[in-house]
Design an enzyme around this catalytic site. Sequence first.
Site, PDB file in Angstrom:
ATOM      1  N   VAL A 176       0.842  -1.203   0.000  1.00  0.00           N
ATOM      2  CA  VAL A 176       0.000   0.000   0.000  1.00  0.00           C
ATOM      3  C   VAL A 176       0.874   1.248   0.000  1.00  0.00           C
ATOM      4  O   VAL A 176       0.658   2.181  -0.791  1.00  0.00           O
ATOM      5  CB  VAL A 176      -0.955  -0.006   1.207  1.00  0.00           C
ATOM      6  CG1 VAL A 176      -1.753   1.303   1.267  1.00  0.00           C
ATOM      7  CG2 VAL A 176      -1.897  -1.199   1.134  1.00  0.00           C
ATOM      8  N   ASP A 177       1.872   1.283   0.868  1.00  0.00           N
ATOM      9  CA  ASP A 177       2.774   2.440   0.918  1.00  0.00           C
ATOM     10  C   ASP A 177       3.518   2.589  -0.405  1.00  0.00           C
ATOM     11  O   ASP A 177       3.720   3.701  -0.908  1.00  0.00           O
ATOM     12  CB  ASP A 177       3.785   2.265   2.053  1.00  0.00           C
ATOM     13  CG  ASP A 177       3.115   2.082   3.395  1.00  0.00           C
ATOM     14  OD1 ASP A 177       3.144   3.020   4.203  1.00  0.00           O
ATOM     15  OD2 ASP A 177       2.562   0.995   3.637  1.00  0.00           O
ATOM     16  N   HIS A 178       3.950   1.447  -0.949  1.00  0.00           N
ATOM     17  CA  HIS A 178       4.716   1.484  -2.193  1.00  0.00           C
ATOM     18  C   HIS A 178       3.871   2.088  -3.315  1.00  0.00           C
ATOM     19  O   HIS A 178       4.313   3.015  -4.007  1.00  0.00           O
ATOM     20  CB  HIS A 178       5.145   0.057  -2.551  1.00  0.00           C
ATOM     21  CG  HIS A 178       6.212  -0.019  -3.589  1.00  0.00           C
ATOM     22  ND1 HIS A 178       7.541  -0.146  -3.278  1.00  0.00           N
ATOM     23  CD2 HIS A 178       6.150   0.032  -4.936  1.00  0.00           C
ATOM     24  CE1 HIS A 178       8.251  -0.181  -4.398  1.00  0.00           C
ATOM     25  NE2 HIS A 178       7.424  -0.080  -5.418  1.00  0.00           N
TER      26      HIS A 178
END
Length: 408
Positions: free
Chosen positions: A182-184
């Site tokens: 998700v962060d990526h």
Amino acid sequence: WSAGPARGEHMPPAHTGALEGRTVGDLSRVLAGPLCTQMLADQGASVIKVEPPTGDETRGLGPPFDDAGNAAYFLALNRGKRSISLDLSKPAAQEVLHRLLADADILVENFLPGTMERWGLGYEQTLAQRYPKLVYCSVTGFGADGPLGGLPGYAVLQALCGLMSINGDEASGATRVGMPIVDHLTGYVALSGILMALHARHRTGAGQRVEATLFDTALSLLLPHASNYFTSKASPRLLGSAHPNISPYDKFRAQDGELFLGIVNDTQFRRFCGCLGLEALLEDERFATNSLRIQHRAALKERIEGALAGEACGPLCERLMRAGVPAGALNTLPQALNHPHSDHRGMVIRRAHYVGLRSPMRLLGTPGTPGADPPRFAQHTREVLSSLGFDAAASALLRSTGATPVTV
């Protein structure tokens, strides 16, 4: 595109990237924001990383650490940047930021919503009027308002947004995806938004605010599961490595390991059966179409694994791929990074004191160059302050007020 400097060189060649001449103020930490700004730096932007007095948290997220004590996590996300440290709660530090923004094109921050406003640095509050051409990107967990507005994000988004509920099998239960997906992806969402805003600025002359949230990004990853649910009203079940809409599209055991088959259509299925001597499957009405293969996926998997039991993964996958059937051995991370095609594509940057992954996009006309090695904490504070017009006395005053680290 250039893979960077020869082994042993510290600094890469001059940038020739699409963002040459653009200046970025990077107030972000951890993953999504720093990944976004690293990609901007690889394309030639001058990125000044503004760290709090405690530094970016990822500096301490180890082991592993390199010989100089740098956490591998930090090294992965901060190539090509200059680092300064400012305590933005102090007016003197805010003045430094204002001098930086006077010539900046982009500002990226991922503070909790309301933090910049508390310091008098909010976009609508101050920056939009003072720097009308600025593209301001905020990366947050949930946005500033709504039922979850202003709350922190981190890895809980995989649980909250249903990603864990579709990852795993009946034995494992719901499972976190093994990397911060998700962060990526949020880093790429931020990058896309920034580039679109720059394009719009070229037409309108005005900057704008860009929002990238972990929540929106996580929900966007629910394809095709969300669309399946909208249509069927049935909550998806755990399928392990299988696909809810395609079969055979799964992990299979062979003689010496496991491989993945991604057979999407009937033509590929026929080719696969021909390669494995499974022509009898083509006469079995249970497997005549993709829809029928999904209904009988367990029986189909049993037949396929029976045929694969005498096949070595490597030669089999090579044969299948050459025949137009998507197949790949389940490589370990070292095997993937050291694959000959990874080397051919120049995906790994290797220098005397730095090894990392290059940005995946390639622009052949403005190729860019992976930037200099990730900076030490506040490494460039004196250099940046000097470029902003702070002489030795003014810099000393900043240190005395706590606006910048005393040790710098």
